[in-house]
Scaffold this active site. Structure first.
Site, PDB file in Angstrom:
ATOM      1  NE  ARG A  38     -21.246  -5.747  -0.750  1.00  0.00           N
ATOM      2  CZ  ARG A  38     -19.942  -5.906  -0.664  1.00  0.00           C
ATOM      3  NH1 ARG A  38     -19.433  -6.695   0.280  1.00  0.00           N
ATOM      4  NH2 ARG A  38     -19.130  -5.270  -1.492  1.00  0.00           N
ATOM      5  CE  LYS A  93      -5.203   5.020   5.141  1.00  0.00           C
ATOM      6  NZ  LYS A  93      -5.703   5.304   3.775  1.00  0.00           N
ATOM      7  N   GLY A 132      -9.303  -2.881   6.598  1.00  0.00           N
ATOM      8  CA  GLY A 132      -9.350  -2.048   7.793  1.00  0.00           C
ATOM      9  C   GLY A 132      -8.491  -2.541   8.946  1.00  0.00           C
ATOM     10  CG  ASN A 153     -10.090  -3.422  -3.996  1.00  0.00           C
ATOM     11  OD1 ASN A 153      -9.316  -3.591  -3.042  1.00  0.00           O
ATOM     12  ND2 ASN A 153     -11.147  -2.663  -3.911  1.00  0.00           N
ATOM     13  CE  LYS A 159      -3.857  -2.292  -0.034  1.00  0.00           C
ATOM     14  NZ  LYS A 159      -3.827  -3.459   0.775  1.00  0.00           N
ATOM     15  CB  VAL A 169     -19.033  -8.018  -3.565  1.00  0.00           C
ATOM     16  CG1 VAL A 169     -20.507  -8.220  -3.225  1.00  0.00           C
ATOM     17  CG2 VAL A 169     -18.164  -9.005  -2.788  1.00  0.00           C
ATOM     18  NE  ARG A 192     -11.944  -7.997  -4.169  1.00  0.00           N
ATOM     19  CZ  ARG A 192     -11.395  -7.147  -3.311  1.00  0.00           C
ATOM     20  NH1 ARG A 192     -10.074  -7.148  -3.140  1.00  0.00           N
ATOM     21  NH2 ARG A 192     -12.131  -6.306  -2.624  1.00  0.00           N
ATOM     22  CD  GLU A 216      -7.067  -0.241   0.388  1.00  0.00           C
ATOM     23  OE1 GLU A 216      -7.462  -1.406   0.442  1.00  0.00           O
ATOM     24  OE2 GLU A 216      -6.602   0.368   1.375  1.00  0.00           O
ATOM     25  CE  LYS A 266     -16.306  -1.447  -0.742  1.00  0.00           C
ATOM     26  NZ  LYS A 266     -15.595  -1.875  -1.956  1.00  0.00           N
TER      27      LYS A 266
HETATM   28  C1  MV4 Z   1      -8.528   6.718   5.245  1.00  0.00           C
HETATM   29  C2  MV4 Z   1      -9.620   7.362   5.832  1.00  0.00           C
HETATM   30  C3  MV4 Z   1      -9.530   8.736   6.025  1.00  0.00           C
HETATM   31  N1  MV4 Z   1      -8.413   9.397   5.671  1.00  0.00           N
HETATM   32  N2  MV4 Z   1      -7.448   7.414   4.897  1.00  0.00           N
HETATM   33  C4  MV4 Z   1     -10.158   2.277   5.902  1.00  0.00           C
HETATM   34  C5  MV4 Z   1      -9.534   0.975   5.491  1.00  0.00           C
HETATM   35  C6  MV4 Z   1      -8.563   1.282   4.421  1.00  0.00           C
HETATM   36  N3  MV4 Z   1      -9.054   0.760   3.186  1.00  0.00           N
HETATM   37  C7  MV4 Z   1      -8.437   2.762   4.386  1.00  0.00           C
HETATM   38  N4  MV4 Z   1      -9.457   3.310   5.239  1.00  0.00           N
HETATM   39  C8  MV4 Z   1      -9.579   4.634   5.429  1.00  0.00           C
HETATM   40  N5  MV4 Z   1      -8.522   5.391   5.039  1.00  0.00           N
HETATM   41  C9  MV4 Z   1      -7.399   8.720   5.114  1.00  0.00           C
HETATM   42  N6  MV4 Z   1      -6.300   9.382   4.779  1.00  0.00           N
HETATM   43  C10 MV4 Z   1     -10.724   6.617   6.217  1.00  0.00           C
HETATM   44  C11 MV4 Z   1     -10.703   5.241   6.028  1.00  0.00           C
HETATM   45  C12 MV4 Z   1     -11.872   4.544   6.449  1.00  0.00           C
HETATM   46  C13 MV4 Z   1     -12.803   4.109   5.522  1.00  0.00           C
HETATM   47  C14 MV4 Z   1     -12.616   4.270   4.158  1.00  0.00           C
HETATM   48  C15 MV4 Z   1     -13.548   3.820   3.240  1.00  0.00           C
HETATM   49  C16 MV4 Z   1     -14.717   3.203   3.702  1.00  0.00           C
HETATM   50  C17 MV4 Z   1     -14.909   3.029   5.028  1.00  0.00           C
HETATM   51  C18 MV4 Z   1     -13.974   3.471   5.964  1.00  0.00           C
HETATM   52  C19 MV4 Z   1     -14.216   3.309   7.334  1.00  0.00           C
HETATM   53  C20 MV4 Z   1     -13.289   3.733   8.236  1.00  0.00           C
HETATM   54  C21 MV4 Z   1     -12.117   4.353   7.799  1.00  0.00           C
END
Ligand code: MV4
Length: 451
Positions: free
Chosen positions: A343, A158, A165, A289, A116, A294, A291, A287, A237
């Site tokens: 879903r 992260k 998550g 994915n 990442k 869903v 693949r 990020e 989701k």
């Molecule tokens: C973030 C964010 C806010 N600001 N990055 C959650 C898991 C991973 N895929 C990245 N995530 C997030 N990154 C920054 N700079 C908030 C989240 C996040 C989130 C993102 C998309 C959908 C749901 C979420 C729930 C909690 C936190």
């Protein structure tokens, strides 16, 4: 084109892939665990091979068993679906070393995006917007604190090997940053065997918007618009829609172009999704994915290709994997109407969404124009406790968002799944929630409105 494909998956996505195989005249080979003897995918396929005990680690994740089935059935390609081995670069390499096409990207492209911090760095050098943050991994608390003062709190820590998550911490000050660094690193080390972390400015109220892409092996790339996936709980989701009600056509185009640039930069092939955070009119790469996802039907329901043809993303995945050129260019892709996917999980929303496996006494699927159900359950089916709790998806289409919401409400209200608890009543409440109806939501919506 292939004459025989093995589907290394179960549930609704295995059924979905088999359906497209039948449409294309490709023989389908299902694999199933001992818990899935009575599963629909094993019954639908032309051939079904038992690959082991109920535990995923000894069946759907067990590479030697799946490869043995592929050799016995003499298939030319393997479709991994989502989850299980879909993003396992080693599995893709094993397939290809045996002259079996893996229907997905190269292990090289997967590895670039699985890292990442590396993916963020690649996006940045490619000119794809990223949030202020670290250049690569952050070695220790001292460096994290120095960076956090530069970026400004709040920041998010992260795991570079993260996903779903896990291995993330939010920090609002030096003290929580220092403890968060220690926690995130040990959590990531335990979960992924890699404790490396990186830092970003934390957005408090973003939407999660992702772009679907399709890339052939001849350098052609298209994007297929966006899906708004902000309605989630604990990184699962619950509902997705397209188009995103917050994007204008200029931002949509810019996000699509950014997604395509990133695919070029990592040498991507096959179907993929670029995830962005969107806040105050700006989007930032989060990020990728590597693949089919869903929620891919949401895109299929709003996209029209060329002379008003429907899009089948599984078909396009199979075609590009077999070496065909993309059959359409960006200018041939149009968007029409509004789609929503709910879903349906075998879970009890009143008991913290805990899984509720059991026997489906009666199942009646809603059937209407512009209502699609991708599921694998049937009356009398016993949902095994060993796998994901998703039992299907209801996807609706309307001329606009209001029509799609009304249609989803009616479809779910007519749906019968007796004998178990499901998320159907939760979805009906969600579709009637004034904030959801008014497009007044972000990634925090479920926590703020339902818990
Ligand atoms: C973030 C964010 C806010 N600001 N990055 C959650 C898991 C991973 N895929 C990245 N995530 C997030 N990154 C920054 N700079 C908030 C989240 C996040 C989130 C993102 C998309 C959908 C749901 C979420 C729930 C909690 C936190």
């Amino acid at each position: 084109m292939y004459s025989r494909i093995l589907i290394a998956n179960r549930g609704e996505i295995a059924c979905r892939i088999i359906r497209t195989c039948k449409k294309l005249g490709i023989e389908s080979v299902a694999v199933f665990s001992e818990a899935d003897r009575e599963s629909l995918h094993a019954r639908m396929a032309d051939v079904a091979i038992c690959i082991g005990p109920p535990e995923s680690s000894r069946s759907y994740l067990h590479i030697p068993s799946i490869i043995s089935a592929a050799e016995i059935a003499d298939v030319e390609a393997i479709h991994p679906g989502y989850g299980f081995l879909a993003e396992n670069g080693h599995f893709a390499d094993v397939c290809r070393s045996l002259d079996i096409d893996f229907i997905g990207p190269t292990s090289n492209a997967m590895a670039k995006m699985a890292d990442k911090a590396g993916a963020r760095a690649l996006a940045k050098t490619t000119g794809v917007p990223v949030l202020p943050g670290s250049d690569g991994i952050v070695p220790d608390e001292e460096e994290a604190q120095r960076l956090a003062h530069e970026i400004g709190y709040p920041v998010i820590i992260k795991a570079t090997a993260g996903g779903g998550g896990r291995g993330i911490r939010i920090a609002h000050n030096d003290a929580s940053l220092r403890s968060g660094m220690v926690q995130a690193r040990s959590e990531a080390e335990a979960a992924f065997g890699d404790g490396a972390v990186y830092l970003e400015k934390f957005l408090q109220n973003p939407r999660h918007i992702e772009i679907q892409v399709l890339c052939d092996e001849h350098g052609n790339i298209v994007h297929l618009g966006e899906r708004d996936c902000s309605i989630q709980r604990r990184h699962q989701k619950l509902l997705e829609e397209s188009p995103s009600p917050v994007l204008d056509k200029y931002t949509r185009r810019a996000m699509g172009e950014a997604a395509i640039k990133l695919c070029q930069a990592c040498g991507y092939t096959n179907a993929g999704t670029i995830e962005f955070l969107f806040e105050k009119g700006q989007f930032y790469f989060m990020e990728m994915n590597t693949r089919i996802q869903v929620e891919h039907p949401v895109t299929e329901e709003v996209v029209r290709v060329g002379k008003n043809e429907e899009l089948d993303l599984i078909e396009e995945q199979i075609r590009v994997a077999s070496g065909e050129k993309l059959r359409f260019r960006q200018k041939d892709i149009r968007f029409e109407g509004h789609a929503i996917e709910c879903r349906i999980n075998a879970e009890d929303p009143d008991r913290n969404f805990s899984p509720f496996p059991g026997v489906v006494k009666l199942y009646v699927a809603p059937r209407h124009d512009n209502v699609r159900v991708d599921s694998f359950i049937y009356s009398g089916y016993r949902i095994p406790p060993n796998y994901d709790s998703m039992i299907g998806k209801v996807i609706v289409r309307g001329k606009d968002r209001a029509e799609a919401i009304a249609r989803a409400d009616r479809a779910l209200s007519e749906m019968v799944v007796d004998g178990i608890k499901t998320t159907i009543p939760f979805h009906i409440k969600l579709l009637r929630n004034v904030n959801f109806v008014n497009n007044n939501y972000d990634i925090n919506f479920i926590d703020q409105n339902f818990l």
